[in-house]
Design a protein around this motif. Structure first.
Motif, PDB file in Angstrom:
ATOM      1  N   THR A  35      15.747   6.608  28.360  1.00  0.00           N
ATOM      2  CA  THR A  35      14.123   6.614  28.021  1.00  0.00           C
ATOM      3  C   THR A  35      13.985   7.137  26.486  1.00  0.00           C
ATOM      4  N   HIS A  36      14.457   8.257  26.348  1.00  0.00           N
ATOM      5  CA  HIS A  36      14.403   8.952  24.937  1.00  0.00           C
ATOM      6  C   HIS A  36      14.803   8.013  23.847  1.00  0.00           C
ATOM      7  N   TRP A  37      16.175   7.289  24.083  1.00  0.00           N
ATOM      8  CA  TRP A  37      16.718   6.718  22.801  1.00  0.00           C
ATOM      9  C   TRP A  37      16.122   5.411  23.194  1.00  0.00           C
ATOM     10  N   ARG A  38      15.416   4.815  24.004  1.00  0.00           N
ATOM     11  CA  ARG A  38      14.823   3.376  24.159  1.00  0.00           C
ATOM     12  C   ARG A  38      13.559   3.614  23.029  1.00  0.00           C
ATOM     13  N   THR A  39      12.871   4.807  23.156  1.00  0.00           N
ATOM     14  CA  THR A  39      11.693   5.572  22.139  1.00  0.00           C
ATOM     15  C   THR A  39      12.169   5.079  20.698  1.00  0.00           C
ATOM     16  N   ARG A  40      13.493   5.668  20.552  1.00  0.00           N
ATOM     17  CA  ARG A  40      13.881   5.656  19.091  1.00  0.00           C
ATOM     18  C   ARG A  40      14.055   4.154  18.700  1.00  0.00           C
ATOM     19  N   LEU A  41      14.520   3.445  19.804  1.00  0.00           N
ATOM     20  CA  LEU A  41      14.602   1.892  19.210  1.00  0.00           C
ATOM     21  C   LEU A  41      13.526   1.213  18.913  1.00  0.00           C
ATOM     22  N   ASP A  42      12.477   1.510  19.670  1.00  0.00           N
ATOM     23  CA  ASP A  42      11.034   1.021  19.328  1.00  0.00           C
ATOM     24  C   ASP A  42      10.381   1.538  17.823  1.00  0.00           C
ATOM     25  N   ASN A  43      10.956   2.829  17.435  1.00  0.00           N
ATOM     26  CA  ASN A  43      10.316   3.439  16.250  1.00  0.00           C
ATOM     27  C   ASN A  43      11.002   2.785  15.267  1.00  0.00           C
ATOM     28  N   THR A  44      12.408   2.390  15.379  1.00  0.00           N
ATOM     29  CA  THR A  44      12.951   1.810  14.092  1.00  0.00           C
ATOM     30  C   THR A  44      12.435   0.308  14.075  1.00  0.00           C
ATOM     31  N   THR A  45      12.034  -0.405  15.286  1.00  0.00           N
ATOM     32  CA  THR A  45      11.560  -1.665  14.970  1.00  0.00           C
ATOM     33  C   THR A  45      10.034  -1.366  14.407  1.00  0.00           C
ATOM     34  N   ASN A  46       9.418  -0.626  14.913  1.00  0.00           N
ATOM     35  CA  ASN A  46       8.202  -0.330  14.043  1.00  0.00           C
ATOM     36  C   ASN A  46       8.145  -0.081  12.400  1.00  0.00           C
ATOM     37  N   TRP A  47       9.285   0.688  12.175  1.00  0.00           N
ATOM     38  CA  TRP A  47       9.317   0.832  10.797  1.00  0.00           C
ATOM     39  C   TRP A  47       9.773  -0.868  10.147  1.00  0.00           C
ATOM     40  N   ALA A  48      10.341  -1.608  10.853  1.00  0.00           N
ATOM     41  CA  ALA A  48      10.602  -2.773  10.284  1.00  0.00           C
ATOM     42  C   ALA A  48       9.434  -3.777  10.143  1.00  0.00           C
ATOM     43  N   VAL A  49       8.619  -3.517  10.987  1.00  0.00           N
ATOM     44  CA  VAL A  49       7.407  -4.303  11.162  1.00  0.00           C
ATOM     45  C   VAL A  49       6.326  -3.913  10.111  1.00  0.00           C
ATOM     46  N   VAL A  50       6.229  -2.573  10.034  1.00  0.00           N
ATOM     47  CA  VAL A  50       5.278  -2.050   9.065  1.00  0.00           C
ATOM     48  C   VAL A  50       5.527  -2.500   7.617  1.00  0.00           C
ATOM     49  N   THR A  51       6.872  -2.137   7.154  1.00  0.00           N
ATOM     50  CA  THR A  51       7.373  -2.464   5.896  1.00  0.00           C
ATOM     51  C   THR A  51       7.301  -4.019   5.650  1.00  0.00           C
ATOM     52  N   THR A  52       7.375  -5.041   6.528  1.00  0.00           N
ATOM     53  CA  THR A  52       7.243  -6.355   6.523  1.00  0.00           C
ATOM     54  C   THR A  52       5.589  -6.545   6.121  1.00  0.00           C
ATOM     55  N   GLY A  53       4.925  -6.063   7.068  1.00  0.00           N
ATOM     56  CA  GLY A  53       3.454  -6.049   6.710  1.00  0.00           C
ATOM     57  C   GLY A  53       2.891  -5.555   5.440  1.00  0.00           C
ATOM     58  N   ILE A  54       3.434  -4.469   4.857  1.00  0.00           N
ATOM     59  CA  ILE A  54       3.295  -3.969   3.754  1.00  0.00           C
ATOM     60  C   ILE A  54       3.687  -4.879   2.439  1.00  0.00           C
ATOM     61  N   ALA A  55       4.801  -5.338   2.484  1.00  0.00           N
ATOM     62  CA  ALA A  55       5.242  -6.606   1.722  1.00  0.00           C
ATOM     63  C   ALA A  55       4.462  -7.659   1.835  1.00  0.00           C
ATOM     64  N   LEU A  56       3.973  -8.323   2.901  1.00  0.00           N
ATOM     65  CA  LEU A  56       3.383  -9.151   2.949  1.00  0.00           C
ATOM     66  C   LEU A  56       1.838  -9.227   2.305  1.00  0.00           C
ATOM     67  N   SER A  57       1.041  -7.899   2.428  1.00  0.00           N
ATOM     68  CA  SER A  57       0.083  -7.573   1.937  1.00  0.00           C
ATOM     69  C   SER A  57       0.111  -7.541   0.143  1.00  0.00           C
ATOM     70  N   ALA A  58       1.480  -7.051  -0.169  1.00  0.00           N
ATOM     71  CA  ALA A  58       1.575  -7.107  -1.621  1.00  0.00           C
ATOM     72  C   ALA A  58       1.875  -8.446  -2.112  1.00  0.00           C
ATOM     73  N   THR A  59       2.367  -9.169  -1.488  1.00  0.00           N
ATOM     74  CA  THR A  59       2.673 -10.417  -1.859  1.00  0.00           C
ATOM     75  C   THR A  59       1.536 -11.373  -2.154  1.00  0.00           C
ATOM     76  N   PHE A  60       0.991 -11.233  -1.104  1.00  0.00           N
ATOM     77  CA  PHE A  60      -0.463 -12.189  -1.074  1.00  0.00           C
ATOM     78  C   PHE A  60      -1.561 -11.568  -1.426  1.00  0.00           C
ATOM     79  N   SER A  61      -1.798 -10.271  -2.157  1.00  0.00           N
ATOM     80  CA  SER A  61      -2.822  -9.584  -2.409  1.00  0.00           C
ATOM     81  C   SER A  61      -3.431 -10.475  -3.651  1.00  0.00           C
ATOM     82  N   ASN A  62      -2.887 -11.254  -4.492  1.00  0.00           N
ATOM     83  CA  ASN A  62      -3.784 -12.170  -5.294  1.00  0.00           C
ATOM     84  C   ASN A  62      -2.540 -13.198  -5.641  1.00  0.00           C
ATOM     85  N   LYS A  63      -2.881 -14.356  -6.479  1.00  0.00           N
ATOM     86  CA  LYS A  63      -2.139 -15.668  -6.769  1.00  0.00           C
ATOM     87  C   LYS A  63      -1.260 -15.229  -7.735  1.00  0.00           C
TER      88      LYS A  63
END
Length: 228
Positions: A35-63
């Motif tokens: 269970t502990h290592w499963r939580t660590r897996l979720d943390n890494t996936t969250n990092w990937a999701v957050v960084t992708t979201g930040i990149a999307l925000s920066a890319t589409f912030s303006n034309k």
């Protein structure tokens, strides 16, 4: 039928009560670690999701914003996938031990069958504790995490990148403008587009190859521990 009849028919286990209690605590420990290592897996996936979201925000912030963040985030997500594959190997090891005890110890007891002490399952578990080892290769672990989570993240990254090129700074009117917009400094746009295509196609091929490896491995398995 009286309630006492099933109790009289319940087999006497060869495993002593003290040993069975120790195994129960051992099972709880393996479930906790998995269970502990499963939580660590979720943390890494969250990092990937957050960084992708930040990149999307920066890319589409303006034309006039550059699509370069979407290129860089693809490389960063790849690094997170490697991290997660390494963590998955630990998670898989602890989960396999817990699953072995569930299928070969607790399930027979719940079915009212006698569990022979010193049988194959106990030997496999003892050997795994004496010589700990991963039950899955890094390549297969990366393939599993890619098919489960990261394929969706990389697909969103690819669609967002080509979508950015198609609509900013204004909607495309000719295919020739695609390469001009994809250019990164001195790097020609045609090379950038080709590299991106190869990058994403390689992940598709990798996912199918590792899926085939998983199927071959499972066909050769000889124990519940190898089935995880």
């Amino acid at each position: 039928m009286s309630e006492e009849s099933p109790r009289r028919d319940w087999p006497n286990q060869e495993i002593e009560s003290g040993t069975l209690g120790a195994l129960a605590h051992l099972y709880r420990a393996e479930v906790f670690r998995s269970t502990h290592w499963r939580t660590r897996l979720d943390n890494t996936t969250n990092w990937a999701v957050v960084t992708t979201g930040i990149a999307l925000s920066a890319t589409f912030s303006n034309k006039d914003a550059s699509p370069l963040p979407m290129v860089l985030v693809g490389l960063l997500v790849t690094v997170f996938l490697i991290f997660e594959a390494r963590r998955y190997r630990y998670y898989n090891m602890f989960r396999a031990r817990a699953r072995l005890m569930e299928s070969d110890l607790y399930a027979p007891i719940l079915h009212g069958r006698k569990v022979p002490w010193g049988s194959e399952w106990s030997k496999m578990l003892a050997d795994d504790y004496e010589t700990p080892h991963y039950h899955i290769s890094l390549v297969r672990a990366a393939g599993r995490r890619l098919r489960s989570n990261y394929s969706w993240i990389l697909a969103i990254q690819a669609v967002a990148y080509y979508g950015k090129i198609a609509i900013h700074p204004e909607p495309l009117t000719s295919f020739a403008d695609v390469f001009a917009r994809a250019a990164i400094g001195p790097i020609p746009g045609s090379f950038v587009m080709f590299a991106g295509l190869v990058f994403h196609l390689s992940w598709v091929v990798f996912a199918f190859v590792t899926l085939r490896l998983d199927k071959i491995y499972r066909e050769k398995r000889q124990s519940p521990m190898q089935a995880i």
